[in-house]
Design a protein around this motif. Structure first.
Motif, short mmCIF file in Angstrom:
data_model
loop_
_atom_site.label_atom_id
_atom_site.label_comp_id
_atom_site.label_asym_id
_atom_site.label_seq_id
_atom_site.Cartn_x
_atom_site.Cartn_y
_atom_site.Cartn_z
N GLY A 3 -4.28 -17.53 -17.17
CA GLY A 3 -5.72 -17.51 -17.02
C GLY A 3 -6.22 -17.63 -15.60
O GLY A 3 -7.43 -17.61 -15.35
N MET A 4 -5.31 -17.75 -14.64
CA MET A 4 -5.70 -17.89 -13.24
C MET A 4 -5.70 -16.53 -12.55
O MET A 4 -4.83 -15.69 -12.81
CB MET A 4 -4.74 -18.83 -12.51
N GLY A 5 -6.65 -16.34 -11.64
CA GLY A 5 -6.66 -15.18 -10.75
C GLY A 5 -6.96 -15.69 -9.36
O GLY A 5 -8.11 -15.89 -8.98
N VAL A 6 -5.90 -15.95 -8.58
CA VAL A 6 -6.04 -16.60 -7.28
C VAL A 6 -6.01 -15.55 -6.17
O VAL A 6 -5.03 -14.81 -6.03
CB VAL A 6 -4.92 -17.64 -7.04
N LEU A 7 -7.07 -15.48 -5.39
CA LEU A 7 -7.13 -14.61 -4.23
C LEU A 7 -6.64 -15.39 -3.01
O LEU A 7 -7.26 -16.37 -2.60
CB LEU A 7 -8.56 -14.12 -4.01
N PHE A 8 -5.53 -14.95 -2.44
CA PHE A 8 -4.99 -15.59 -1.25
C PHE A 8 -5.39 -14.79 -0.01
O PHE A 8 -5.29 -13.56 0.03
CB PHE A 8 -3.46 -15.64 -1.31
N SER B 178 -11.62 -7.02 -10.37
CA SER B 178 -13.05 -7.30 -10.35
C SER B 178 -13.32 -8.71 -9.83
O SER B 178 -12.42 -9.57 -9.81
CB SER B 178 -13.63 -7.17 -11.77
N ALA B 179 -14.56 -8.93 -9.44
CA ALA B 179 -14.94 -10.27 -8.96
C ALA B 179 -14.78 -11.31 -10.06
O ALA B 179 -14.39 -12.46 -9.79
CB ALA B 179 -16.38 -10.24 -8.45
N THR B 180 -15.06 -10.93 -11.29
CA THR B 180 -14.93 -11.89 -12.39
C THR B 180 -13.49 -12.25 -12.69
O THR B 180 -13.22 -13.23 -13.37
CB THR B 180 -15.60 -11.34 -13.67
N ASP B 181 -12.53 -11.46 -12.18
CA ASP B 181 -11.11 -11.81 -12.34
C ASP B 181 -10.73 -13.05 -11.53
O ASP B 181 -9.73 -13.71 -11.83
CB ASP B 181 -10.20 -10.66 -11.88
N LEU B 182 -11.49 -13.34 -10.48
CA LEU B 182 -11.10 -14.39 -9.54
C LEU B 182 -11.52 -15.76 -10.08
O LEU B 182 -12.68 -15.99 -10.40
CB LEU B 182 -11.73 -14.15 -8.17
N THR B 183 -10.57 -16.67 -10.13
CA THR B 183 -10.85 -18.05 -10.53
C THR B 183 -10.74 -19.01 -9.36
O THR B 183 -11.19 -20.15 -9.46
CB THR B 183 -9.89 -18.50 -11.64
N ARG B 184 -10.14 -18.57 -8.25
CA ARG B 184 -9.96 -19.44 -7.09
C ARG B 184 -9.63 -18.58 -5.88
O ARG B 184 -9.06 -17.49 -6.00
CB ARG B 184 -8.82 -20.44 -7.33
N ILE B 185 -10.00 -19.09 -4.70
CA ILE B 185 -9.61 -18.49 -3.42
C ILE B 185 -8.83 -19.54 -2.65
O ILE B 185 -9.25 -20.71 -2.58
CB ILE B 185 -10.84 -18.04 -2.61
N HIS C 205 -5.90 -5.34 6.37
CA HIS C 205 -5.67 -6.76 6.60
C HIS C 205 -5.14 -7.42 5.32
O HIS C 205 -5.28 -6.90 4.22
CB HIS C 205 -6.98 -7.45 6.99
N ASN C 206 -4.59 -8.62 5.47
CA ASN C 206 -4.06 -9.39 4.35
C ASN C 206 -5.00 -9.47 3.17
O ASN C 206 -6.22 -9.43 3.31
CB ASN C 206 -3.82 -10.85 4.78
N GLY C 207 -4.42 -9.72 2.00
CA GLY C 207 -5.15 -10.00 0.79
C GLY C 207 -4.20 -9.86 -0.39
O GLY C 207 -3.45 -8.87 -0.48
N TYR C 208 -4.18 -10.85 -1.26
CA TYR C 208 -3.25 -10.87 -2.39
C TYR C 208 -3.93 -11.58 -3.56
O TYR C 208 -4.55 -12.63 -3.38
CB TYR C 208 -1.96 -11.65 -2.04
N ALA D 109 -16.50 -13.46 3.53
CA ALA D 109 -17.95 -13.20 3.49
C ALA D 109 -18.28 -12.14 2.45
O ALA D 109 -19.18 -12.31 1.62
CB ALA D 109 -18.43 -12.77 4.88
N GLY D 110 -17.56 -11.03 2.47
CA GLY D 110 -17.83 -9.96 1.52
C GLY D 110 -17.49 -10.34 0.09
O GLY D 110 -18.22 -9.99 -0.85
N VAL D 111 -16.40 -11.06 -0.08
CA VAL D 111 -16.01 -11.48 -1.43
C VAL D 111 -17.04 -12.44 -2.01
O VAL D 111 -17.41 -12.33 -3.19
CB VAL D 111 -14.61 -12.12 -1.42
N ALA D 112 -17.53 -13.38 -1.20
CA ALA D 112 -18.55 -14.31 -1.69
C ALA D 112 -19.81 -13.57 -2.10
O ALA D 112 -20.44 -13.89 -3.12
CB ALA D 112 -18.85 -15.36 -0.62
N GLN D 113 -20.21 -12.57 -1.30
CA GLN D 113 -21.39 -11.78 -1.65
C GLN D 113 -21.15 -11.01 -2.95
O GLN D 113 -22.05 -10.88 -3.79
CB GLN D 113 -21.71 -10.82 -0.51
N ARG D 114 -19.92 -10.52 -3.12
CA ARG D 114 -19.59 -9.79 -4.36
C ARG D 114 -19.64 -10.72 -5.57
O ARG D 114 -20.12 -10.34 -6.64
CB ARG D 114 -18.20 -9.18 -4.20
#
Length: 316
Positions: free
Chosen positions: A31-36, A52-59, A22-25, A73-78
């Motif tokens: 300094g930004m790590g945006v998960l789309f 890594s989860a710490t790489d993400l600054t925004r979804i 499934h999608n994910g980018y 759901a899984g990303v938030a738990q991570r």
């Protein structure tokens, strides 16, 4: 050194396949790590891609169809499990608030990550939240623009304002060094040994860069506006043009439409993705896109890494 790179986590549309998740980018932009659009399986794909989860600054979620959101759901738990210390804003169409809340509370768990809800109700700049990493005054901005799909949908654009690059030789010749460099950048001029030195004397223009992210939509004015002059355009290409009637019915673009938008908008690097499971030969998308677009082209595959093109040269 700044990092500007797209990491492709998944490229399937509604139904994942043996080779396409499934999608994910994830877009790394300084300094930004945006998960789309974290679709189902995003957490695993992050592990495979070395994100890594710490790489993400925004979804940033375009809409709440499952192939664009079930992985939240899984990303938030991570984020919670890894103890990510900074807030992670999640932007999404306001009509999807109930679905977002369900996803964020989809399992029984202890601590929750600091996920800040940002429901979008109109076009415009998505404001930073307190403590958000990678967002600062004068830095890259994130904007949202309403698209036309079968449910409320937004496209996104990250753009960096034009600026200047300092010329070390010119700075030395003007006698500007140390803290004076920062003062010159802030104020535009300063006095050195009795002489006024202006920023324009010791710098060259530095064009800003931009990335557009366009998922499920019919062809509409907003698609071209998001793509206009983008250094990198990540855009859905769900159908080949022989299936244009179905694309229109389900609120999607064809490969030819996406490539034509990129050509007309002056896009530098076109990334096609979000492919229907009915197609098994990626070269079909390459051939069709090349009928319209002659710039740099990527028919995305899972776990691809796509760097932003080198910065444009400033006009003389």
């Amino acid at each position: 050194m700044s990092r500007r790179e797209l990491v492709v986590l998944g490229t399937a549309s509604m139904v994942p396949t043996r080779t396409r998740n499934h999608n994910g980018y994830v877009l790394f932009f300084d300094g930004m790590g945006v998960l789309f659009d974290p679709g189902e399986g995003t957490q695993r794909q992050m592990t495979l891609a070395g994100v890594s989860a710490t790489d993400l600054t925004r979804i940033a979620i375009t809409h709440l169809h499952g192939d664009h959101s079930l992985g939240l759901a899984g990303v938030a738990q991570r984020l919670a499990g890894d103890g990510v210390p900074h807030p992670v804003p999640v932007s999404f169409p306001a009509s999807g608030l109930e679905q977002v809340e369900h996803l964020l509370h989809a399992s029984v768990q202890g601590a929750l990550a600091d996920v800040v809800r940002q429901p979008l109700a109109a076009d415009g700049v998505v404001p930073p939240v307190h403590g958000e990493l990678g967002r600062k005054a004068g830095g890259p901005a994130l904007t949202a623009r309403r698209l036309e799909h079968t449910t409320e949908t937004f496209g996104y654009r990250i753009f960096e304002p034009d600026g200047v690059s300092l010329d070390p030789a010119a700075l030395a010749a003007a006698g500007v060094a140390g803290p004076d460099v920062g003062r010159l950048l802030a104020d535009g001029s300063l006095v050195v040994d009795g002489r006024q030195v202006h920023l324009a004397e010791v710098s060259v223009p530095r064009p800003g860069q931009s990335v557009a992210f366009v998922m499920d939509t019919r062809l509409c004015e907003a698609v071209g506006e998001l793509a206009d002059g983008a250094d990198l355009l990540v855009i859905e290409s769900t159908f080949l043009h022989r299936d244009a009637e179905q694309a229109g019915r389900w609120g999607h673009l064809t490969c030819r439409q996406a490539a034509r938008v990129a050509a007309q908008a002056g896009v530098r690097h076109l990334v096609l993705t979000h492919f229907s499971q009915r197609y098994t030969d990626p070269e079909e998308f390459e051939r069709e896109a090349r009928e319209e677009f002659d710039g740099e082209l990527t028919v995305a595959a899972d776990l691809d890494r796509v760097p932003l093109p080198p910065r444009r040269r400033a006009a003389p």
